[in-house]
Design a protein around this motif. Structure first.
Motif, short mmCIF file in Angstrom:
data_model
loop_
_atom_site.label_atom_id
_atom_site.label_comp_id
_atom_site.label_asym_id
_atom_site.label_seq_id
_atom_site.Cartn_x
_atom_site.Cartn_y
_atom_site.Cartn_z
N THR A 343 5.02 -9.49 -29.40
CA THR A 343 5.25 -10.40 -28.42
C THR A 343 5.99 -11.79 -28.47
N PRO A 344 6.99 -11.92 -27.95
CA PRO A 344 8.26 -13.09 -28.18
C PRO A 344 7.47 -14.27 -28.03
N ARG A 350 16.17 -19.93 -20.71
CA ARG A 350 16.70 -18.66 -20.10
C ARG A 350 15.84 -17.47 -20.23
N GLN A 351 15.40 -17.51 -21.48
CA GLN A 351 14.47 -16.23 -21.54
C GLN A 351 13.32 -16.30 -20.63
N LYS A 352 12.66 -17.39 -20.67
CA LYS A 352 11.39 -17.64 -19.80
C LYS A 352 11.77 -17.08 -18.14
N GLU A 353 13.11 -17.64 -17.92
CA GLU A 353 13.42 -17.47 -16.34
C GLU A 353 13.63 -15.81 -16.41
N LEU A 354 14.11 -15.17 -17.20
CA LEU A 354 14.11 -13.76 -17.25
C LEU A 354 12.84 -12.99 -17.01
N GLU A 359 8.57 -10.22 -14.25
CA GLU A 359 7.45 -10.17 -13.75
C GLU A 359 7.17 -10.04 -12.32
N LYS A 360 7.90 -11.00 -11.57
CA LYS A 360 7.92 -10.90 -10.33
C LYS A 360 8.19 -9.69 -9.59
#
Length: 385
Positions: A343-344, A350-354, A359-360
């Protein structure tokens, strides 16, 4: 019929020494023992005759009486005061049956039961075996290795060549037990034996003990030994080095040295016989999309393993022939690769946004999952209200 001459029965001359008489008796007793001559009806009678002869000639006083009076010394032809009280039959003298039987038993069976008598204790004895615990790495167990070890042990004294006597002189026969290693005491019908207090059962003594070893014939020394560790050894493997144990007593052979191997735990690999296990971390993306990962091998190399798309943590894959070698055999075991999906952490914006976008999309593309998450959210909201 006249009794045969005792010396003729044993096949020795009248000037024979006590050792010569004893050796001749032992030879005859082994030849004529009834258990070894089941087909000879006269064996038992002949066996009794040689025992009677030996019983008469082994003792200096009884021998002197026989030399002077012949058979009359034991069959009543001479007074008790001259011969010590006669008694016809097996064993000869009064109360000496147990002593004679003891000699028969020891001389016949001493070689088979460890030499209880006849100077058996003065014979050379084998040195003790030694144990050495050796720790090796898993890499050394895989490839095999050669190690030099230092072993403290009792070795033959260089000054006396193991004899225990100064200048290498030979030990002399113990005067107390005449080399028997034991002394006897007659108690009525029985003969009691005990270890000779002078020589401690060795049958020999050293008049001038070696100054280097104190008469022991052995000294503690440290030996440097080269040990070959074959490929494929496991914890508990035993390696025998013949003759590398402690030196024997009185020139006896040395014992053996046993090397007990213990294979150390490894940071990356776990071992089960010839199979190796390795846990390999993979990223979430690699596990989901598939691809290749590079894994280390015990031989120091690296192998590429294909990861199927959608792999989960705990999935195992096999690398043929990348395990441990067979001990004293051909071939290698396998290596099992176990995937550990990571798990990262410490994500960038940017990684969170991706991931949020991922997830969406995952929820939108899976209505059942969307319905499930909606119900869970409603449950928690109701609990808070």
């Amino acid at each position: 019929m006249a009794k045969p001459d005792f010396y003729d029965l044993l096949g020795v001359s009248r000037s024979a020494s006590a050792d010569e008489i004893k050796k001749a008796y032992r030879k005859k007793a082994k030849e004529l023992h009834p258990d070894r001559n089941a087909d000879n009806p006269n064996a038992e009678a002949q066996f009794k005759e040689i025992n009677e002869a030996y019983d008469a000639l082994k003792d200096p006083e009884r021998k002197a009486a026989y030399d002077r009076y012949g058979h009359a010394a034991f069959d009543g032809g001479v007074g008790a005061g001259q011969r010590g009280g006669g008694h016809p039959g097996f064993g000869g003298g009064n109360g000496d049956f147990a002593s004679a039987f003891s000699d028969v038993f020891e001389d016949l069976f001493g070689d088979f039961v460890g030499g209880r008598g006849g100077g058996g204790r003065s014979r050379a004895s084998r040195g003790s075996d030694l144990r050495y615990n050796m720790r090796v790495t898993l890499e050394e167990a895989y490839s095999g290795t050669r190690k030099t070890i230092r072993v403290p042990r009792l070795s033959e004294c260089d000054s006396c060549n193991g004899s225990g006597a100064e200048g290498g002189a030979e030990p002399v026969t113990c005067p107390t037990c005449s080399g028997m290693g034991k002394v006897r005491a007659q108690q009525g019908f029985f003969t009691v034996e005990r270890t000779c207090p002078t020589c401690g059962g060795a049958g020999q003594i050293v008049k001038n003990p070696c100054k280097a070893c104190g008469g022991a014939g052995r000294m503690e020394k440290e030996a440097n030994l080269s040990v070959n560790i074959p490929a494929g050894v496991e914890t508990g493997t035993r390696i025998r080095l013949s003759g590398e144990g402690e030196a024997g007593l009185r020139g006896g052979p040395a014992g053996d040295l046993y090397i007990f191997v213990n294979v150390a735990e490894h940071a990356l690999f776990k071992r089960d016989a010839m199979t190796l296990f390795c846990r390999v971390p993979v990223s979430v993306a690699r596990a989901a999309l598939g691809g290749e990962v590079e894994v280390p091998t015990i031989d120091g190399g690296r192998s590429r393993v294909k990861v199927p798309a959608g792999s989960q943590s705990g999935r195992q894959m096999r690398l043929r022939g990348k395990g441990m070698p067979a001990l004293r055999g051909a071939g290698h075991g396998d290596m099992l690769i176990e995937l550990a999906v990571e798990t990262p952490v410490n994500l960038t914006a940017r990684q969170k946004e991706l991931l949020e976008e991922f997830e969406k999309l995952s929820v939108e593309n899976n209505p059942e999952a969307s319905s499930f998450f909606t119900k869970v959210k409603g449950f928690w909201d109701g609990m808070k209200g």
